[in-house]
Write a protein that holds these residues in place. Structure first.
Motif, PDB file in Angstrom:
ATOM      1  N   ILE A   1       0.846  -1.192   0.000  1.00  0.00           N
ATOM      2  CA  ILE A   1       0.000   0.000   0.000  1.00  0.00           C
ATOM      3  C   ILE A   1       0.882   1.242   0.000  1.00  0.00           C
ATOM      4  O   ILE A   1       1.787   1.360   0.833  1.00  0.00           O
ATOM      5  N   SER A   2       0.624   2.155  -0.903  1.00  0.00           N
ATOM      6  CA  SER A   2       1.382   3.405  -0.898  1.00  0.00           C
ATOM      7  C   SER A   2       1.025   4.217   0.343  1.00  0.00           C
ATOM      8  O   SER A   2      -0.153   4.496   0.578  1.00  0.00           O
ATOM      9  N   PRO A   3       2.017   4.626   1.126  1.00  0.00           N
ATOM     10  CA  PRO A   3       1.713   5.480   2.285  1.00  0.00           C
ATOM     11  C   PRO A   3       1.243   6.870   1.874  1.00  0.00           C
ATOM     12  O   PRO A   3       0.773   7.643   2.711  1.00  0.00           O
TER      13      PRO A   3
ATOM     14  N   LEU B   1      -2.078   8.061   4.559  1.00  0.00           N
ATOM     15  CA  LEU B   1      -1.913   6.909   5.434  1.00  0.00           C
ATOM     16  C   LEU B   1      -0.638   7.010   6.253  1.00  0.00           C
ATOM     17  O   LEU B   1      -0.585   6.561   7.402  1.00  0.00           O
ATOM     18  N   ALA B   2       0.408   7.602   5.669  1.00  0.00           N
ATOM     19  CA  ALA B   2       1.661   7.771   6.404  1.00  0.00           C
ATOM     20  C   ALA B   2       1.457   8.591   7.671  1.00  0.00           C
ATOM     21  O   ALA B   2       2.112   8.351   8.698  1.00  0.00           O
TER      22      ALA B   2
ATOM     23  N   ARG C   1      -4.948   3.548  15.659  1.00  0.00           N
ATOM     24  CA  ARG C   1      -4.980   2.087  15.702  1.00  0.00           C
ATOM     25  C   ARG C   1      -4.898   1.492  14.289  1.00  0.00           C
ATOM     26  O   ARG C   1      -4.169   0.527  14.035  1.00  0.00           O
ATOM     27  N   GLN C   2      -5.624   2.091  13.362  1.00  0.00           N
ATOM     28  CA  GLN C   2      -5.641   1.584  11.990  1.00  0.00           C
ATOM     29  C   GLN C   2      -4.297   1.823  11.308  1.00  0.00           C
ATOM     30  O   GLN C   2      -3.809   0.968  10.563  1.00  0.00           O
ATOM     31  N   GLY C   3      -3.697   2.981  11.542  1.00  0.00           N
ATOM     32  CA  GLY C   3      -2.391   3.258  10.956  1.00  0.00           C
ATOM     33  C   GLY C   3      -1.346   2.263  11.414  1.00  0.00           C
ATOM     34  O   GLY C   3      -0.499   1.814  10.620  1.00  0.00           O
TER      35      GLY C   3
ATOM     36  N   PHE D   1       2.934  -0.995   4.140  1.00  0.00           N
ATOM     37  CA  PHE D   1       3.347   0.155   3.339  1.00  0.00           C
ATOM     38  C   PHE D   1       4.468  -0.261   2.387  1.00  0.00           C
ATOM     39  O   PHE D   1       5.345  -1.046   2.749  1.00  0.00           O
ATOM     40  N   ALA D   2       4.434   0.284   1.172  1.00  0.00           N
ATOM     41  CA  ALA D   2       5.431  -0.077   0.159  1.00  0.00           C
ATOM     42  C   ALA D   2       5.642   1.098  -0.793  1.00  0.00           C
ATOM     43  O   ALA D   2       4.756   1.930  -0.982  1.00  0.00           O
TER      44      ALA D   2
END
Length: 426
Positions: A100-102, A149-150, A193-195, A202-203
């Motif tokens: 997943i892209s951060p 997301l990061a 929590r989700q992060g 992450f990739a």
């Protein structure tokens, strides 16, 4: 031989992309989502078992494909985690294969609340969104306010950025839309929590794709929704919030035009649309009801009934050109088996040139060309030589009208119910 293949819908979505992605994913080393969010749904039927995916690429049902979510996708962490856990409960390994892209924008509870409040305020002019926060998340991305997301995976950054977002959204909710505010502390706790749960996946999606390209690996880019829902080229404002056309691949995954070898356009043998917005060939009669019944036309994500109509070759030709379509896959040809007459929209009356927005689209009146139906059953066929002559004539005429070849036919929901005239991966 094509190395990188893009699969796109050429109508208003729901063309049957998921099955074709699942089929071609067995030839791919990586399957990539590059735009949209969990408002999309791809339905796959394998061995009689139905699976609906929303954000995770359809390659997850293969044994080897790396599944990548590019920066152009807006991600609702709770929905992605729920989807991961649902697949794992069915014995499908997800986390080691998912990247997943951060840089993906995060959809938070405040986006969902704002999406629903906006739709309510529009009343009869409602666009027909799914209420899942997609549009507001893209709005925050464009205004450079939104979190990625990061940010969710970094407690200090999350605390620093989230308050401003919550304050802004609550101001809109309470002062403009007369709606209830969201609980900022609950959103903050959930996001942290989700992060933490998503961070191990992450990739560097763009880097991986370029490495795969240099290594000569097969890559499949999986589009969501359809080209006529593109924010720039669709029936605006009754569109989605992202670029569903081929340009979205470049911006949403970080590859260049030269990295795409083949573009496969998925097209129903007729047309459907979910939600509001213009639809020139829509049928409100027995033919439309028979299409809906035979095609089981209900949204994979929302369950909403789809509006049905004859195939629109005018709009399809435009989308073929915009996307640089290499070849078409025609799906649900078998739905038309029951019709004594099939129709194709070959022109519009009431408009000058191609419509640029909903106002022009609403004035477009279809000009039809009628063709005889076929006396035969195409469901489940895998041999082109067994297609009824009238069905072949229908496909030949479609190729002439849109100036693009038909390379595949999908003749049923099962993975192997296809006629392959030219394989996209060669």
């Amino acid at each position: 031989m094509a190395q990188s293949v893009v699969i796109l819908g050429t109508q208003w979505g729901d063309e049957g992309k998921g099955k074709i992605v699942d089929l071609l994913a067995h030839e791919a080393d990586a399957v990539v989502r590059f735009q949209g969010g969990h408002n999309a749904g791809h339905t796959l039927v394998v061995g009689g078992r139905k699976t609906v995916l929303h954000v995770i690429p359809s390659g997850v049902l293969t044994d080897r494909a790396r599944c990548l979510i590019g920066n152009g996708v807006v991600v609702a962490p709770h929905a992605l985690i729920e989807e991961i856990r649902g697949l794992e409960a069915n014995g499908i390994e997800v986390r080691p294969r998912l990247g997943i892209s951060p840089a993906c924008p995060a959809i938070l509870g405040c986006h969902e609340a704002l999406d629903r409040a906006k739709e309510r305020s529009r009343g009869k002019k409602a666009i027909g969104t799914t209420g899942r926060g997609i549009g507001p998340a893209y709005e925050d991305k464009a205004s450079r306010l939104g979190l990625r997301l990061a940010d969710l995976a970094d407690p200090a950054r999350l605390a620093d950025k989230l308050d401003a977002v919550i304050d802004y959204h609550n101001f809109l909710l309470t002062r403009y839309y007369d709606a209830d505010p969201v609980d900022g502390q609950q959103i903050a706790d959930d996001a942290a929590r989700q992060g933490e749960e998503l961070k191990p996946m992450f990739a560097d999606v763009t880097g991986e794709l370029h490495d795969l390209r240099r290594a000569g690996r097969a890559i499949l880019f999986e589009g969501a929704q359809g080209s006529l829902l593109d924010i720039d080229h669709g029936t605006y404002p009754f569109v989605t919030s992202s670029n569903t056309t081929v340009g979205g691949v470049m911006t949403g995954a970080g590859v260049g035009p030269g990295d795409i070898d083949y573009v496969l356009g998925i097209t129903k043998a007729y047309a459907t649309r979910v939600g509001s917005g213009p639809f020139p060939t829509e049928l409100d009669d027995a033919d439309g009801r028979m299409m809906a019944e035979r095609g089981v036309e209900f949204g994979a994500t929302t369950g909403r009934p789809r509006r049905c109509g004859w195939l629109d070759a005018v709009a399809l030709k435009r989308m073929v050109r915009i996307n640089g379509i290499t070849g078409l896959c025609i799906t649900k040809l078998d739905v038309l088996d029951a019709f004594d007459r099939v129709r194709i929209c070959v022109d519009y009356e009431g408009v000058d040139g191609f419509p640029v927005g909903a106002e022009e689209w609403s004035r477009a009146r279809p000009v039809y060309e009628d063709m005889p139906g076929w006396d035969g059953d195409t469901q489940g066929l895998t041999d082109a030589d067994k297609l009824p002559a009238a069905a072949c004539a229908y496909l030949d005429r479609l190729e002439e009208l849109i100036e693009a070849p038909v390379h595949m036919l999908s003749t049923g929901p099962e993975r192997d119910a296809n006629v392959i005239l030219r394989h996209p991966f060669g």
